[in-house]
Structures are given as structure tokens and as C-alpha cells.
Scaffold this motif. Structure first.
Motif, PDB file in Angstrom:
ATOM      1  N   PHE A 215     -26.310 -29.023 -73.830  1.00 42.89           N
ATOM      2  CA  PHE A 215     -27.085 -27.680 -74.277  1.00 42.89           C
ATOM      3  C   PHE A 215     -27.653 -26.975 -73.389  1.00 42.89           C
ATOM      4  O   PHE A 215     -27.598 -25.692 -74.177  1.00 42.89           O
ATOM      5  CB  PHE A 215     -27.976 -28.313 -75.709  1.00 42.89           C
ATOM      6  N   GLN A 216     -27.868 -27.019 -72.492  1.00 49.25           N
ATOM      7  CA  GLN A 216     -28.380 -25.854 -71.960  1.00 49.25           C
ATOM      8  C   GLN A 216     -27.541 -26.058 -70.803  1.00 49.25           C
ATOM      9  O   GLN A 216     -27.917 -25.212 -69.729  1.00 49.25           O
ATOM     10  CB  GLN A 216     -29.512 -27.459 -70.238  1.00 49.25           C
ATOM     11  N   HIS A 217     -26.394 -25.869 -71.071  1.00 47.90           N
ATOM     12  CA  HIS A 217     -24.991 -25.803 -70.213  1.00 47.90           C
ATOM     13  C   HIS A 217     -25.095 -26.044 -68.502  1.00 47.90           C
ATOM     14  O   HIS A 217     -24.875 -25.340 -67.780  1.00 47.90           O
ATOM     15  CB  HIS A 217     -25.514 -24.037 -69.875  1.00 47.90           C
ATOM     16  N   VAL A 218     -26.008 -27.522 -68.240  1.00 48.10           N
ATOM     17  CA  VAL A 218     -25.763 -27.943 -67.003  1.00 48.10           C
ATOM     18  C   VAL A 218     -24.582 -28.728 -66.478  1.00 48.10           C
ATOM     19  O   VAL A 218     -23.951 -29.705 -67.630  1.00 48.10           O
ATOM     20  CB  VAL A 218     -27.021 -28.907 -67.267  1.00 48.10           C
ATOM     21  N   LYS A 219     -24.084 -27.894 -65.773  1.00 53.87           N
ATOM     22  CA  LYS A 219     -22.663 -28.676 -65.190  1.00 53.87           C
ATOM     23  C   LYS A 219     -22.957 -30.530 -64.745  1.00 53.87           C
ATOM     24  O   LYS A 219     -23.875 -30.834 -63.664  1.00 53.87           O
ATOM     25  CB  LYS A 219     -22.024 -28.123 -63.839  1.00 53.87           C
ATOM     26  N   ILE A 220     -22.779 -31.047 -65.348  1.00 49.45           N
ATOM     27  CA  ILE A 220     -21.994 -32.625 -64.853  1.00 49.45           C
ATOM     28  C   ILE A 220     -21.128 -32.993 -63.925  1.00 49.45           C
ATOM     29  O   ILE A 220     -20.455 -32.990 -64.014  1.00 49.45           O
ATOM     30  CB  ILE A 220     -22.106 -33.866 -66.188  1.00 49.45           C
ATOM     31  N   LEU A 221     -21.938 -33.024 -62.529  1.00 50.44           N
ATOM     32  CA  LEU A 221     -21.573 -33.693 -61.343  1.00 50.44           C
ATOM     33  C   LEU A 221     -19.891 -35.174 -61.566  1.00 50.44           C
ATOM     34  O   LEU A 221     -19.132 -35.410 -61.305  1.00 50.44           O
ATOM     35  CB  LEU A 221     -21.587 -33.893 -60.495  1.00 50.44           C
ATOM     36  N   GLY A 222     -20.866 -35.696 -62.830  1.00 51.89           N
ATOM     37  CA  GLY A 222     -20.609 -37.302 -61.986  1.00 51.89           C
ATOM     38  C   GLY A 222     -21.922 -38.020 -62.832  1.00 51.89           C
ATOM     39  O   GLY A 222     -22.408 -38.067 -62.871  1.00 51.89           O
ATOM     40  N   PHE A 223     -20.931 -39.230 -62.853  1.00 54.42           N
ATOM     41  CA  PHE A 223     -22.317 -40.152 -63.630  1.00 54.42           C
ATOM     42  C   PHE A 223     -22.020 -41.211 -62.858  1.00 54.42           C
ATOM     43  O   PHE A 223     -20.490 -41.928 -61.750  1.00 54.42           O
ATOM     44  CB  PHE A 223     -21.381 -40.769 -65.220  1.00 54.42           C
ATOM     45  N   VAL A 224     -23.155 -42.343 -62.153  1.00 49.05           N
ATOM     46  CA  VAL A 224     -23.269 -43.523 -61.224  1.00 49.05           C
ATOM     47  C   VAL A 224     -23.752 -44.358 -61.793  1.00 49.05           C
ATOM     48  O   VAL A 224     -24.368 -44.106 -62.722  1.00 49.05           O
ATOM     49  CB  VAL A 224     -24.238 -42.618 -60.171  1.00 49.05           C
ATOM     50  N   PHE A 225     -22.652 -45.358 -62.067  1.00 47.02           N
ATOM     51  CA  PHE A 225     -23.425 -46.631 -62.251  1.00 47.02           C
ATOM     52  C   PHE A 225     -23.615 -47.663 -60.873  1.00 47.02           C
ATOM     53  O   PHE A 225     -23.083 -47.460 -59.804  1.00 47.02           O
ATOM     54  CB  PHE A 225     -22.230 -47.256 -62.689  1.00 47.02           C
ATOM     55  N   THR A 226     -24.777 -48.082 -61.869  1.00 51.16           N
ATOM     56  CA  THR A 226     -26.088 -48.651 -60.797  1.00 51.16           C
ATOM     57  C   THR A 226     -25.504 -50.462 -61.345  1.00 51.16           C
ATOM     58  O   THR A 226     -25.547 -50.417 -62.509  1.00 51.16           O
ATOM     59  CB  THR A 226     -27.269 -48.126 -60.656  1.00 51.16           C
ATOM     60  N   TYR A 227     -26.483 -51.305 -60.532  1.00 52.55           N
ATOM     61  CA  TYR A 227     -26.239 -52.530 -60.812  1.00 52.55           C
ATOM     62  C   TYR A 227     -24.858 -52.610 -61.298  1.00 52.55           C
ATOM     63  O   TYR A 227     -24.583 -53.466 -62.035  1.00 52.55           O
ATOM     64  CB  TYR A 227     -27.655 -53.162 -61.854  1.00 52.55           C
ATOM     65  N   SER A 228     -23.699 -52.507 -60.412  1.00 55.31           N
ATOM     66  CA  SER A 228     -22.586 -53.215 -61.115  1.00 55.31           C
ATOM     67  C   SER A 228     -21.963 -53.799 -60.337  1.00 55.31           C
ATOM     68  O   SER A 228     -21.863 -54.115 -59.378  1.00 55.31           O
ATOM     69  CB  SER A 228     -21.267 -51.360 -60.567  1.00 55.31           C
ATOM     70  N   GLU A 229     -20.846 -54.355 -61.254  1.00 54.33           N
ATOM     71  CA  GLU A 229     -20.435 -56.079 -60.870  1.00 54.33           C
ATOM     72  C   GLU A 229     -18.029 -55.373 -59.865  1.00 54.33           C
ATOM     73  O   GLU A 229     -17.907 -55.585 -59.101  1.00 54.33           O
ATOM     74  CB  GLU A 229     -19.728 -57.172 -62.004  1.00 54.33           C
ATOM     75  N   VAL A 230     -18.280 -53.432 -60.306  1.00 49.97           N
ATOM     76  CA  VAL A 230     -17.012 -53.645 -59.567  1.00 49.97           C
ATOM     77  C   VAL A 230     -16.750 -53.587 -58.453  1.00 49.97           C
ATOM     78  O   VAL A 230     -15.907 -54.583 -58.213  1.00 49.97           O
ATOM     79  CB  VAL A 230     -16.612 -52.149 -60.230  1.00 49.97           C
ATOM     80  N   LEU A 231     -17.942 -53.440 -57.913  1.00 47.88           N
ATOM     81  CA  LEU A 231     -17.165 -53.402 -55.599  1.00 47.88           C
ATOM     82  C   LEU A 231     -17.569 -54.784 -55.217  1.00 47.88           C
ATOM     83  O   LEU A 231     -16.579 -55.688 -54.506  1.00 47.88           O
ATOM     84  CB  LEU A 231     -18.338 -52.921 -55.479  1.00 47.88           C
ATOM     85  N   LYS A 232     -18.186 -55.773 -56.030  1.00 49.09           N
ATOM     86  CA  LYS A 232     -18.406 -57.166 -55.567  1.00 49.09           C
ATOM     87  C   LYS A 232     -16.859 -57.280 -55.949  1.00 49.09           C
ATOM     88  O   LYS A 232     -16.911 -58.416 -54.768  1.00 49.09           O
ATOM     89  CB  LYS A 232     -19.085 -57.968 -56.806  1.00 49.09           C
ATOM     90  N   LYS A 233     -16.145 -57.306 -56.388  1.00 44.97           N
ATOM     91  CA  LYS A 233     -14.458 -57.788 -57.024  1.00 44.97           C
ATOM     92  C   LYS A 233     -13.753 -57.113 -55.171  1.00 44.97           C
ATOM     93  O   LYS A 233     -13.293 -57.904 -54.856  1.00 44.97           O
ATOM     94  CB  LYS A 233     -13.569 -57.231 -58.365  1.00 44.97           C
ATOM     95  N   LYS A 234     -13.977 -55.962 -55.784  1.00 42.81           N
ATOM     96  CA  LYS A 234     -13.211 -54.795 -55.306  1.00 42.81           C
ATOM     97  C   LYS A 234     -13.324 -55.653 -53.758  1.00 42.81           C
ATOM     98  O   LYS A 234     -12.489 -55.499 -52.213  1.00 42.81           O
ATOM     99  CB  LYS A 234     -14.024 -53.799 -55.140  1.00 42.81           C
ATOM    100  N   TYR A 235     -14.039 -55.788 -53.125  1.00 47.46           N
ATOM    101  CA  TYR A 235     -14.597 -56.444 -51.785  1.00 47.46           C
ATOM    102  C   TYR A 235     -14.724 -57.364 -51.134  1.00 47.46           C
ATOM    103  O   TYR A 235     -15.710 -57.778 -50.232  1.00 47.46           O
ATOM    104  CB  TYR A 235     -15.955 -55.321 -50.861  1.00 47.46           C
ATOM    105  N   LYS A 236     -14.328 -58.622 -52.608  1.00 48.69           N
ATOM    106  CA  LYS A 236     -14.616 -59.527 -51.982  1.00 48.69           C
ATOM    107  C   LYS A 236     -14.110 -60.383 -51.025  1.00 48.69           C
ATOM    108  O   LYS A 236     -14.591 -61.065 -50.332  1.00 48.69           O
ATOM    109  CB  LYS A 236     -13.696 -60.591 -53.210  1.00 48.69           C
ATOM    110  N   LYS A 237     -12.576 -60.126 -50.251  1.00 45.57           N
ATOM    111  CA  LYS A 237     -12.404 -60.483 -49.708  1.00 45.57           C
ATOM    112  C   LYS A 237     -12.450 -59.954 -47.734  1.00 45.57           C
ATOM    113  O   LYS A 237     -13.060 -60.720 -47.155  1.00 45.57           O
ATOM    114  CB  LYS A 237     -10.810 -59.509 -48.973  1.00 45.57           C
ATOM    115  N   TYR A 238     -13.986 -58.928 -47.673  1.00 41.32           N
ATOM    116  CA  TYR A 238     -14.632 -58.710 -46.786  1.00 41.32           C
ATOM    117  C   TYR A 238     -16.004 -59.182 -46.664  1.00 41.32           C
ATOM    118  O   TYR A 238     -15.805 -59.901 -45.322  1.00 41.32           O
ATOM    119  CB  TYR A 238     -14.310 -56.977 -46.737  1.00 41.32           C
ATOM    120  N   LYS A 239     -16.611 -59.973 -47.691  1.00 42.05           N
ATOM    121  CA  LYS A 239     -17.063 -60.646 -47.859  1.00 42.05           C
ATOM    122  C   LYS A 239     -16.596 -61.614 -46.750  1.00 42.05           C
ATOM    123  O   LYS A 239     -17.305 -62.283 -46.244  1.00 42.05           O
ATOM    124  CB  LYS A 239     -17.651 -60.667 -49.682  1.00 42.05           C
TER     125      LYS A 239
END
Length: 273
Positions: A215-239
Motif C-alpha cells: 500500500f505504501q509502494h515499498v519495494k519488498i526485496l525478499g523474505f528472510v526465514f529465521t530459525y529454519s531447518e532448511v540449512l541443517k539438511k543442506k549442510y548435514k554432510k559438512y557437519k
């Protein structure tokens, strides 16, 4: 408006023991989280127009309190500064300031004092103590009228003056569902990032946040998910192979944007309109 990046900014106080909050910022991050912030940095850089040496001004907000805005603001700023850019984080949340506690810099004077004409800009800019090229400006003393100060002509002049000394300015703003402060400065930023905490922010509230920004014509650059489990699976082999681990995960990109669209559909569907 005589506000500029000082040649010798005030250094942050040194601390021997890190608090839990300090363990989540700067160079204390795990490999997986550090990589996620590099991805966030790349997405934002590509989302903003390349207008030569012009300073980019980014807003960081959320729908609800405690979703990780300040942590995200500082870590994004660190990641950008590591590329050799000059970055300033401004604590726009003058109602509930936390930057002083996180970084060990003086709480006041700060932004509120500057906007009220009680100090100069040079005395309230501090080196973050995290990486070279990253400075911070705290919120200052809690004022009775934060929205009025942020929407003032003096605020616009402060941003204009500071832009001459920095490549990026990041505003750490309050949640939109609580106060209108983030919307008040929307005309001063090139775009806004919305921080969304996993299993915490409900769909209706997120949908309302997106609608208010649009409504304020703000450009939304993106959404940042915090406390996500996505990276835990992605980097499991590195761990497993190298001992990398983390407790604070981030996701960015199309999946986050699709989640916001889904939440908007769910919210509008529930109204019966």
C-alpha cells in the motif's frame, strides 16, 4: 546537515566472554549460517539497481517482535562489509533499542538525540568491532515521539548526508504489526526485507504486513526465514565430515516469497471477500 562518516569512529568496547546474542553475529557464525548470509547478500545486491557510487539504503523489518531483525541486520551488514564496502547500521527501533547490549557500544547519544538536535552525527557513529568497514548508530534515548522523528525532514537530511560516506545503510526497524515506524521511513529506503521466524509468525499477520508495504509502494526485496531447518539438511554432510554445526538457520529466495503469497491467499480466503 553536518553529518558524515568520521575518519576515526569510536571503537566498540572489547569483551572477553561472548553473550549468547554475540555468538550469533559477525565472525562467530557457523559455516552454514555464514554461507546463508552470503546468499542473502548476493540476492539483495542483485535486487537493487546499480546506480554507480550511489549509496543503497535497505530497511529490515518483520511482522512481529522477536523474529530476528537485529541479528539479521548485523549479519547482513557484516557480510556486505566483508566485500570491501562501507556499511552503516542504523538502529531505527528507538522504542526498544538493543544494539548497545549486542555490540558493547554506548546506548546514547544516538539517532533520537541527533534527530532532536541534541548532538552531532559524528559523535554517535561507532565502529561495530565485528569487521572492518562496518559502523553502527544506536537508537539513543527513548523519545516520546519516534514516528514523528523518523518522518521528519531532519531524518531525510541525515540519510542524505550519511549516504555520502557509505556504500550501504541498513535500517533495523520495529515490526510493522506493532508500530508504523518502518512504514514512515519507506520513502527513504530503496527496498525492505521482511524477516519471518519459522513456526512463529502466523499467516494472517504476515499477509497484513505485505499488504501494508504494498500500500505504501515499498519495494519488498525478499523474505528472510529465521530459525529454519532448511540449512541443517543442506549442510548435514559438512557437519559430519568437518564438524560444522549451527543453531540459527536462514533461508532466502523463491520459497520465502511463495510462502508470503500463500499466506496472503489464505488470509484473503478466510475473509469471505
Amino acid at each position: 546537515m553536518n553529518v558524515k562518516r568520521p575518519e576515526n569512529v569510536t571503537p566498540a568496547a572489547s569483551q572477553t566472554a561472548l553473550t549468547p546474542e554475540q555468538q550469533r553475529i559477525g565472525t562467530n557464525l557457523s559455516f552454514a549460517v555464514s554461507e546463508a548470509y552470503k546468499l542473502l547478500r548476493a540476492n539483495i545486491m542483485f535486487s537493487l539497481p546499480n546506480d554507480g557510487d550511489r549509496c543503497r539504503v535497505i530497511g529490515m523489518t518483520s511482522s512481529m517482535p522477536s523474529e530476528g531483525k537485529s541479528t539479521t541486520s548485523l549479519n547482513l551488514a557484516c557480510s556486505i562489509a566483508e566485500t570491501g564496502k562501507r556499511v552503516l547500521v542504523i538502529e531505527g527501533d528507538m522504542r526498544l533499542p538493543t544494539m548497545s547490549r549486542r555490540l558493547g557500544v554506548p546506548k546514547a547519544p544516538g539517532l533520537s538525540n541527533l534527530l532532536a538536535g541534541l548532538c552531532s552525527g559524528n559523535e554517535i557513529i561507532h565502529h561495530s568491532g565485528l569487521v572492518d568497514g562496518l559502523d553502527v548508530m544506536t537508537g539513543g534515548d527513548i523519545p516520546p515521539n519516534p514516528s514523528e522523528l523518523l518522518g521528519s525532514e531532519r531524518m531525510a537530511k541525515v540519510v542524505e548526508a550519511l549516504s555520502k560516506g557509505y556504500d550501504y545503510i541498513i535500517f533495523d526497524m520495529p515490526p510493522i504489526s506493532s508500530v508504523s515506524d518502518a512504514l514512515v521511513i519507506s520513502n527513504l529506503v530503496d527496498g525492505m526485507c521482511v524477516v519471518v521466524r519459522r513456526d512463529y509468525c502466523d499467516q494472517q499477520t504476515l499477509a497484513d504486513t505485505v499488504r501494508q508495504l504494498e500500500f505504501q509502494h515499498v519495494k519488498i526485496l525478499g523474505f528472510v526465514f529465521t530459525y529454519s531447518e532448511v540449512l541443517k539438511k543442506k549442510y548435514k554432510k559438512y557437519k559430519k565430515g568437518y564438524g560444522y554445526g549451527y543453531e540459527y538457520g536462514y533461508g532466502y529466495g523463491s520459497s520465502a516469497q511463495q510462502a508470503a503469497k500463500s499466506s496472503s491467499k489464505s488470509a484473503s480466503g478466510g475473509t469471505g471477500k
